[in-house]
Enzyme design. Structure first.
Site, short mmCIF file in Angstrom:
data_model
loop_
_atom_site.label_atom_id
_atom_site.label_comp_id
_atom_site.label_asym_id
_atom_site.label_seq_id
_atom_site.Cartn_x
_atom_site.Cartn_y
_atom_site.Cartn_z
N LYS A 129 -8.14 -31.49 36.82
CA LYS A 129 -7.61 -31.44 35.45
C LYS A 129 -8.50 -32.19 34.47
CE LYS A 129 -3.45 -29.58 35.39
NZ LYS A 129 -2.32 -29.24 34.58
N LYS A 177 -6.05 -34.53 39.71
CA LYS A 177 -6.59 -35.28 38.59
C LYS A 177 -8.07 -34.94 38.37
CE LYS A 177 -6.52 -39.92 36.78
NZ LYS A 177 -6.55 -41.33 37.14
N LYS A 182 0.82 -1.21 0.00
CA LYS A 182 0.00 0.00 0.00
C LYS A 182 0.85 1.26 0.00
CE LYS A 182 -4.16 0.91 2.52
NZ LYS A 182 -4.80 0.60 3.83
#
Ligand code: TRP
Ligand code: SF4
Length: 403
Positions: A207, A204, A120
């Site tokens: 998660k 666990k 441009k």
């Protein structure tokens, strides 16, 4: 933006000329709104201006103060927002340099604005190191303040996405101790078999199932432990939610609502199209420029009927006029009952009325340069304090704190 994201908002503007109605109706009115909702930082990106104006620095020097005065005049409130100048906070340059070491060249080369702008702006030599690094400097601007939201236009979204990648990469490389995993495992053992097992089970649950109760139970469990030190506690906490410490915040783009403000020729209002009405334009010039605006080309003679849909003046009516006036335009134009000069009159009045209080405030600030200087000095101090804090953390995790 949800509440978990940093409430800090940051945006910058390049000082490369006069602000106009396009800026007001797009960016600036949006900033004025945002400052009531977030902790806002707005800055003059003078180093960014240098990437394209390095051989014409005069325009930058002229624009910096005018730009801040214009911001104040349109309603950016220095007691709500922090206003500052990029080059007065040299930490921008330091973070830019530090990030440059780990930023893949290919990430910069593939950002669309790089090639687009080179195409441009063919009259400028943009095959420079500084221009390639433009988005990296912008990334440093944003990450330095740990901004959660960055108000930008559509064209800048790739830069925010790139900044997120920078943050992720940085956190990945430096947010993790070399022996993080071993230290975590050792800390788990220190808590004893039973509690260690419980910790792993809760982690666990969180998660794998996103169980928030398990997360808070695990946090409380860590907090209670007597036989692990603070460093271990932080590791165990970090390990619950991720694998690394979060240092730099990933920002989100806050898309600026698109402005309906047309230019004098009906195209988007932009300096490069020479179709602007500047915030500082004299009312006489404004009147002249609107009077000479092009209209529906089919209306050659006063008696020819026209179609507002083919006329840029109609776009101004859509921004400025009420329903009655708009009906008057539609009917009057299609029946040739009104002439174009007549049709433009309410627009001239509306623009001049809108700009009058802004120009008065510009005048007042211009006559009181000390108060502007104080606002800038105070803003730069606040910005620097925030910037220093981030850099101190960055240097530390990069292992650069030798003193
Ligand atoms: N690149 C932006 C523009 O051209 C200006 C800018 C520089 C900016 N640094 C920034 C915008 C940081 C948002 C955040 O509009
Ligand atoms: Fe445009 Fe108004 Fe003239 Fe119609 S009357 S062509 S809308 S300026």
């Amino acid at each position: 933006m949800d509440s978990s994201i940093s409430q800090r908002v940051l945006s910058g503007m390049r000082p490369t000329g006069q602000l106009h109605l396009g800026h007001l109706h797009g960016v600036l009115n949006n900033w004025v709104e945002l400052q009531h909702q977030y902790r806002c930082y707005f800055f003059v990106a003078d180093w960014h201006a240098l990437t394209t104006e390095y051989d014409n620095t005069k325009i930058i020097a002229q624009s910096v103060y005018d730009m801040i005065i214009d911001w104040l005049a349109v309603g950016i409130n220095p007691s709500e927002s922090t206003l500052f100048i990029q080059s007065k906070v040299p930490e921008h340059a330091e973070l830019h340099l530090l990030l440059s070491m780990s930023t893949p060249l290919s990430w910069l080369e593939r950002i669309p604005t790089y090639k687009d702008q080179q195409q441009k702006l063919q009259n400028k030599d943009l095959s420079t190191y500084g221009f390639l690094g433009y988005p990296l400097l912008q990334g440093a601007d944003i990450l330095l303040y740990k901004a959660g939201g960055v108000p930008v236009g559509e064209d800048q979204v790739p830069h925010i996405e790139f900044t997120r990648e920078l943050a992720r990469r940085f956190n990945h490389i430096y947010g993790r101790e070399a022996d993080f995993e071993e230290k975590v495992q050792a800390a788990i053992r220190k808590m004893g078999k039973k509690i260690g097992k419980n910790y792993k089970r809760l982690r666990k649950l969180y998660k794998e199932q996103g169980d928030d109760d398990a997360l808070s139970t695990a946090k409380a469990l860590i907090d209670e432990q007597q036989n692990i030190n603070l460093g271990d506690k932080k590791r165990l906490l970090g390990y619950l939610e991720g694998e690394t410490k979060t240092i730099l915040t990933e920002p989100e783009a806050l898309l600026t609502p698109t402005s309906k403000m047309p230019g004098l020729d009906g195209q988007k209002m932009s300096k490069s199209y020479k179709n602007t009405i500047a915030l500082r334009d004299d009312p006489i010039i404004i009147e002249k420029n609107i009077r000479t605006m092009p209209t529906d080309p089919a209306r050659v003679r006063r008696t020819d009927a026209g179609d507002p849909a083919k006329c840029p003046v109609w776009q101004f009516h859509q921004v400025y006029s009420n329903e009655n006036t708009k009906k008057w335009v539609q009917n009057g134009c299609k029946t040739a009952e009104i002439g174009c000069i007549e049709c433009k009159k309410p627009i001239i009045d509306a623009v001049i009325t809108e700009l009058k209080p802004i120009q008065e405030r510009i005048q007042r600030y211009t006559e009181d340069p000390e108060s502007v200087q104080t606002i800038i000095n105070e803003g730069c101090e606040v910005a620097r304090a925030a910037a220093r804090e981030t850099l101190s953390e960055v240097r530390e995790v990069m292992g650069l704190k030798y003193q």
